[in-house]
Enzyme design. Structure first.
Site, PDB file in Angstrom:
ATOM      1  N   ASP A 109     -10.981  10.780   3.002  1.00  0.00           N
ATOM      2  CA  ASP A 109      -9.661  10.433   2.473  1.00  0.00           C
ATOM      3  C   ASP A 109      -8.714  10.285   3.653  1.00  0.00           C
ATOM      4  OD1 ASP A 109      -7.167  10.269   1.291  1.00  0.00           O
ATOM      5  OD2 ASP A 109      -7.583  11.832  -0.192  1.00  0.00           O
ATOM      6  N   SER A 143       1.350  -7.323   6.853  1.00  0.00           N
ATOM      7  CA  SER A 143       1.502  -8.475   5.969  1.00  0.00           C
ATOM      8  C   SER A 143       2.832  -9.156   6.248  1.00  0.00           C
ATOM      9  CB  SER A 143       1.438  -8.062   4.500  1.00  0.00           C
ATOM     10  OG  SER A 143       2.703  -7.653   4.022  1.00  0.00           O
ATOM     11  N   LYS A 172       5.683  -2.230   5.859  1.00  0.00           N
ATOM     12  CA  LYS A 172       5.029  -3.258   6.675  1.00  0.00           C
ATOM     13  C   LYS A 172       5.799  -3.502   7.973  1.00  0.00           C
ATOM     14  CE  LYS A 172       1.688  -3.750   3.851  1.00  0.00           C
ATOM     15  NZ  LYS A 172       0.379  -3.151   4.209  1.00  0.00           N
ATOM     16  N   THR A 199      -9.483 -10.682  -2.465  1.00  0.00           N
ATOM     17  CA  THR A 199     -10.178  -9.394  -2.467  1.00  0.00           C
ATOM     18  C   THR A 199     -10.812  -9.157  -3.832  1.00  0.00           C
ATOM     19  OG1 THR A 199      -8.214  -8.200  -3.212  1.00  0.00           O
ATOM     20  CG2 THR A 199      -8.498  -8.461  -0.827  1.00  0.00           C
ATOM     21  N   TYR A 217       7.951  -1.444   0.105  1.00  0.00           N
ATOM     22  CA  TYR A 217       6.817  -2.200   0.631  1.00  0.00           C
ATOM     23  C   TYR A 217       7.191  -2.878   1.952  1.00  0.00           C
ATOM     24  CZ  TYR A 217       3.031  -5.624   0.951  1.00  0.00           C
ATOM     25  OH  TYR A 217       1.967  -6.380   1.386  1.00  0.00           O
ATOM     26  N   ILE A 266      -9.998  -6.471   2.647  1.00  0.00           N
ATOM     27  CA  ILE A 266      -9.880  -6.985   4.011  1.00  0.00           C
ATOM     28  C   ILE A 266     -10.637  -6.093   4.991  1.00  0.00           C
ATOM     29  CG2 ILE A 266      -8.246  -7.489   5.871  1.00  0.00           C
ATOM     30  CD1 ILE A 266      -6.191  -8.154   3.635  1.00  0.00           C
TER      31      ILE A 266
END
Length: 382
Positions: free
Chosen positions: A111, A201, A217, A248, A213, A51
């Site tokens: 990084d 997301s 988000k 992707t 997760y 993305i």
């Protein structure tokens, strides 16, 4: 995301019967596109692929100057997940694509987990360009055991490893970069109105994959919201954006290997990476709209429908909370219709379903309902 949620079926079926009462689509006036120009200076992290790359290239297509940020470089290419062989996925390659599209791409290999590298990046932009109009935080570390059942397992079995993976690069790095960039963004606000876009997301609203997760988000969404409180009066807008199911490079490689169905729960791709870029560029152009909605969560597909923007193939991808996505995937999937009717009738039924479904979106309060708990203790993703 896995199928089989009784809650989803009941909610969506009720909405179909009652005409999605209480929901409406608010159109936004369409505008003629205009080039952003080289004076629009952008930073896009996670831009060597996925993305982030799609957004970087579309900013370039609008004429912007883009600092392409990522770990993978020609000197030190990284492949922390399965990726297509023979395809160069580096910051240099993306920078060249940005320039080829009409912008000015500048490779910046670093990084994002290194705070000093982020500080140096902003100092470089300030020294070379003296301004920062767009900051897109799209960097994200591939979580451990992504293609294994344990990725959706109980949080007490995943432990700190999963937490650190999804909250380090992706949340902490976004916060640190915003801290470093804020003074330059506010200086730029004397001449234009900068935008900070955090790629999030649907996991910020509804249970997806695992506990860590979703928390990451949701925190990303809150970061955009709370930064708006302090940056808004200083002339800087923020937004958290929700792409759909994106094709992707890594996801396409999973599909090529025959692993995508298990990893995704059987869903087809809904969008290309470029789709997020096209929509974000148009959102950037609409200063009054983004100022009025600073700190909000915006769904890429929903903005695209309002703006009249299509994906690369000319299609209009549905939002994941739209009936156009939910009904074919949860209530009346192709497999169910094919099992219930002879082939010719099933084909007609699928076409009729897709033609008649309205593009109505579930209210977030309904979309966020938790999924049922399955027997082994792991939750099916919404």
């Amino acid at each position: 995301a896995r199928r089989g949620s009784i809650m989803w079926r009941a909610v969506v079926a009720a909405l179909c019967v009652h005409g999605a009462a209480g929901m409406r689509v608010v159109p936004v006036p369409r505008m003629a596109s205009a080039q952003l120009g080289r004076e629009c200076v952008s930073i896009v992290t996670g831009a060597s692929r996925g993305i982030g790359k799609g957004i970087a290239v579309e900013l370039g297509r609008a004429g912007a100057t883009v600092y392409v940020v990522g770990r993978s470089s020609r000197e030190r290419p990284t492949r922390d997940r399965a990726l297509p062989e023979g395809e160069e996925l580096t910051v240099e390659a993306t920078a060249e694509a940005v320039s080829a599209a009409g912008g000015c791409g500048i490779a910046a290999a670093l990084d994002a987990s290194d705070d000093s590298a982020l500080e140096a990046l902003v100092a470089r932009v300030a020294r070379e360009k003296g301004r920062l109009d767009v900051l897109v935080c799209s960097a994200f570390t591939t979580p451990p055991k992504l293609n294994e059942d344990s990725f959706r397992g109980p949080f007490w079995q995943q432990g700190a490893a999963m937490w650190d993976a999804v909250h380090g690069v992706g949340l902490r790095s976004s916060y640190v970069l915003c801290c470093e960039a804020a003074p330059l963004l506010m200086e730029t606000a004397a001449h234009s109105r900068p935008l900070v876009a955090l790629v999030s997301s649907f996991g910020g609203k509804a249970y997806t994959f695992n506990v860590a997760y979703g928390v990451g988000k949701a925190a990303t969404d809150r970061l955009a919201r709370d930064m708006a409180v302090q940056l808004g009066p200083r002339g800087v807008d923020t937004v958290a954006v929700y792409p759909g199911i994106v094709s992707t490079e890594g996801n396409l490689e999973l599909a090529r290997r025959g692993e995508w169905e298990a990893a995704s729960g059987g869903f087809a791709f809904t969008e290309t990476p470029a789709f997020s870029g096209r929509v974000l560029v148009e959102y950037l152009r609409r200063r009054d709209l983004r100022r009025a909605n600073s700190g909000s969560v915006q769904v890429v597909a929903e903005l695209a429908a309002d703006f009249g923007i299509t994906d690369l193939d000319g299609s209009q991808p549905p939002s994941i909370r739209s009936l156009k996505f939910l009904v074919p995937n949860y209530v009346l999937p192709d497999a169910k219709l094919k099992a219930a009717f002879p082939p010719q009738i099933a084909t007609s039924a699928i076409a009729l379903r897709d033609r008649l479904l309205p593009d109505y979106c579930l209210d977030w309060s309904l979309f966020a309902e938790p999924p049922p708990t399955v027997a082994d203790g792991a939750d099916a993703a919404a």
